[in-house]
Enzyme design. Structure first.
Site, mmCIF file in Angstrom:
data_model
loop_
_atom_site.group_PDB
_atom_site.id
_atom_site.type_symbol
_atom_site.label_atom_id
_atom_site.label_comp_id
_atom_site.label_asym_id
_atom_site.label_seq_id
_atom_site.Cartn_x
_atom_site.Cartn_y
_atom_site.Cartn_z
ATOM 1 N N CYS A 100 -4.426 -0.707 -7.332
ATOM 2 C CA CYS A 100 -3.317 -0.899 -6.621
ATOM 3 C C CYS A 100 -3.545 -2.406 -6.242
ATOM 4 C CB CYS A 100 -3.638 -0.155 -5.004
ATOM 5 S SG CYS A 100 -4.894 -0.675 -3.988
ATOM 6 N N GLU A 111 -0.254 1.712 9.438
ATOM 7 C CA GLU A 111 -1.624 2.302 9.725
ATOM 8 C C GLU A 111 -1.324 2.909 11.379
ATOM 9 O OE1 GLU A 111 -1.698 -0.938 8.433
ATOM 10 O OE2 GLU A 111 -2.124 -0.071 6.537
ATOM 11 N N TYR A 139 -9.235 0.530 -5.496
ATOM 12 C CA TYR A 139 -8.560 -1.036 -5.176
ATOM 13 C C TYR A 139 -8.508 -1.637 -6.640
ATOM 14 C CZ TYR A 139 -8.937 -0.722 -0.171
ATOM 15 O OH TYR A 139 -8.591 -0.363 1.189
ATOM 16 N N THR A 164 -4.157 5.065 7.347
ATOM 17 C CA THR A 164 -3.214 4.559 6.323
ATOM 18 C C THR A 164 -2.310 5.920 6.040
ATOM 19 O OG1 THR A 164 -5.011 3.097 5.192
ATOM 20 C CG2 THR A 164 -2.673 3.735 3.797
ATOM 21 N N HIS A 179 -12.628 5.552 -3.468
ATOM 22 C CA HIS A 179 -11.715 4.625 -2.727
ATOM 23 C C HIS A 179 -11.971 3.150 -3.287
ATOM 24 C CE1 HIS A 179 -7.809 4.530 -0.876
ATOM 25 N NE2 HIS A 179 -8.210 3.586 -0.123
ATOM 26 N N CYS A 197 -3.518 7.634 -1.836
ATOM 27 C CA CYS A 197 -4.756 7.437 -2.325
ATOM 28 C C CYS A 197 -5.792 8.202 -1.311
ATOM 29 C CB CYS A 197 -5.168 6.301 -3.282
ATOM 30 S SG CYS A 197 -3.829 5.286 -3.593
ATOM 31 N N GLU A 215 -7.049 -5.476 4.373
ATOM 32 C CA GLU A 215 -7.439 -4.304 3.849
ATOM 33 C C GLU A 215 -8.198 -4.316 2.617
ATOM 34 O OE1 GLU A 215 -4.323 -0.782 3.808
ATOM 35 O OE2 GLU A 215 -4.475 -1.233 1.785
ATOM 36 N N CYS A 270 0.880 -1.312 0.030
ATOM 37 C CA CYS A 270 -0.029 0.029 -0.145
ATOM 38 C C CYS A 270 0.865 1.119 0.131
ATOM 39 C CB CYS A 270 -0.798 0.122 1.163
ATOM 40 S SG CYS A 270 -1.648 1.456 1.568
#
Ligand code: SF4
Length: 484
Positions: free
Chosen positions: A298, A256, A295, A190, A291, A103, A446, A99
């Site tokens: 990423c 995180e 995904y 994050t 978001h 973003c 996640e 990650c």
């Protein structure tokens, strides 16, 4: 506008004296910390890509004022921008296997851009102008923003004001003419220690009577009253105590933190929502929509790495030519491209909003994320299948370095001819990292809970699916008389 390099970004984080904790200790310089450092390096990759001739066009964008900015600070102006976002995220997922954290703030900026415009148009407020000023600050400094949405929530059956402790949802505890004071905590943040700014949003659609919880604002990560408590990850101590081979991915990672707001003062020019409960749900849904799109990029990028590692493991095991092995790799590619296709589809089907910026196709973005809650788990299963049992029984790199056990390991853990034993171990450690170790945080749980847990997407899919249209089509073909 500044386009910082990764190195300049790393320097910008030094000497900030954040109140940051990890394993009971104060983290004085997160950039240099063996556990947090690799996570910050993942964010640095978003800066370096903007200077890489092969990717500069993808990693940057031009604002309506003609300024070139890092794409992670850009407001989407077309469906092409939305598509490029997902492509950029895939490149970075493949580059870092992690990650890369930037973003969340990007999605928060875009969600607020749309929602503050609507609030001003419908209510006569002045939030959009403030947001635009903040955006210019972020773009000109090429800053990283933490997007802070998830409240800790306490008893999930109780509304924010009905909690035993009212601070379990972040809220306004004092208001003055020129500032507000907020208290609460945001979970799973994050990129917390990698960020310059924190953008706070409500966590759910609020109701009349819950105005103190309907608050959105930005504060610098250095604001007095903030504490960051960094979360643990599986195998995290390897970063501190073991040779790089045992990390699996020694260069990059994610992190995180629980971000605690202890009566933090927010100047009014940085407040983007204050009590407008009717708009809290819209803001939450826009952020989640963006978001859930993210995904599709990423996780596909990390999937690329996992497929490559599984193929290398099969070669090292001497079974690359077996038909069932080839078929499992084909299945992994098929699954991974399914995620990516959804990310691209919800982008290409996006639309212009009254603010002039672009928003994704809601139904398709939620289908994207719903797939992401499942597919990485199946990808991990297939990668472990191809890797073999050694992926979870491998001795330490220190045993490989030991003059007595090293030769034994090289002899007994040798694989196919032409593959160095050490390289075989490296690839198995990488698979371990992504499917069981610290990389699994970003790739598995996640994928399940980030941007909303699976049921949240099912609610939107159920609401947005045009079921009546489908029924009309079925009636027509079945020869059933129309009811209306
Ligand atoms: Fe970006 Fe993916 Fe990390 Fe979210 S989970 S911040 S989209 S890399």
């Amino acid at each position: 506008m500044a386009l910082r390099t990764g190195l300049q970004y790393l320097e910008s984080l030094r000497g900030r004296r954040l109140d940051a904790r990890y394993r009971g200790e104060r983290l004085t310089e997160p950039v240099d910390h063996p556990f947090v450092g690799p996570a910050i390096r993942s964010v640095a990759a978003t800066y370096d890509l903007a200077h890489d001739p092969a990717y500069a066009e993808l990693a940057t964008a031009v604002t309506p004022d003609g300024e070139r900015v890092n794409r992670f600070t850009h407001i989407h102006r077309s469906t092409d921008d939305l598509v490029l976002k997902v492509k950029l995220q895939r490149v970075l997922g493949r580059l870092t296997g992690s990650c890369f954290q930037r973003c969340v703030g990007w999605d928060a900026l875009n969600a607020l851009y749309i929602t503050t415009y609507e609030m001003d148009a419908e209510l006569g407020t002045s939030y959009h102008g403030r947001l635009r000023d903040f955006l210019r600050h972020v773009q000109s400094g090429d800053l990283v923003c933490q997007g802070a949405m998830t409240d800790v929530k306490g008893d999930r059956s109780a509304r924010p004001g009905a909690q035993a402790d009212p601070d379990l949802y972040l809220r306004v505890v004092d208001r003055a003419k020129d500032h507000i004071v907020v208290r609460g905590a945001k979970a799973h943040q994050t990129g917390a220690l990698a960020s310059h700014e924190i953008i706070v949003m409500p966590t759910l659609a609020l109701r009349p009577g819950e105005e103190d919880y309907a608050v959105s604002f930005a504060v610098p990560s250095t604001a007095p009253g903030l504490t960051f408590i960094v979360g643990r990850q599986a195998s995290d101590l390897r970063s501190e105590y073991d040779p790089p081979l045992d990390h699996g991915n020694a260069r990059f990672g994610g992190h995180e933190a629980l971000t605690v707001f202890k009566d933090v003062v927010v100047p009014m020019e940085r407040v983007f929502m204050l009590g407008e409960v009717a708009y809290s749900g819209r803001l939450v849904e826009r952020f989640a929509g963006f978001h859930r799109q993210s995904y599709g990029g990423c996780k596909a990028g990390i999937g690329d790495v996992l497929i490559g590692a599984a193929a290398l493991a099969a070669e090292a095991n001497g079974v690359a030519g077996a038909s069932h092995v080839r078929d499992k790799l084909v299945e992994m590619v098929h699954l991974n491209e399914t995620i990516y296709s959804c990310g691209l589809a919800c982008s290409a089907e996006g639309r212009e909003m009254p603010s002039g910026s672009y928003y994704i196709h809601g139904l398709l973005a939620n289908v994207c994320k719903q797939n992401v809650t499942r597919i990485p788990y199946e990808m991990a299963r297939l990668a472990q299948d191809l890797a073999g049992g050694l992926v979870c029984t491998l001795p330490s790199a220190r045993d490989l370095e030991d003059p007595e056990t090293g030769p034994l390991l090289r002899k007994y853990l040798a694989g196919a001819p032409g593959v160095a034993t050490e390289d075989r171990l490296r690839v198995l450690r990488l698979i371990e990292n992504i499917t069981l170790g610290r990389g699994a945080v970003g790739y598995l749980p996640e994928s399940l809970h980030g941007a909303g847990s699976p049921q949240a997407q099912r609610v939107v899919i159920g609401r947005e699916a045009p079921l009546e249209e489908y029924k009309r089509a079925a009636r027509l073909l079945a020869g059933i008389a129309a009811r209306d």
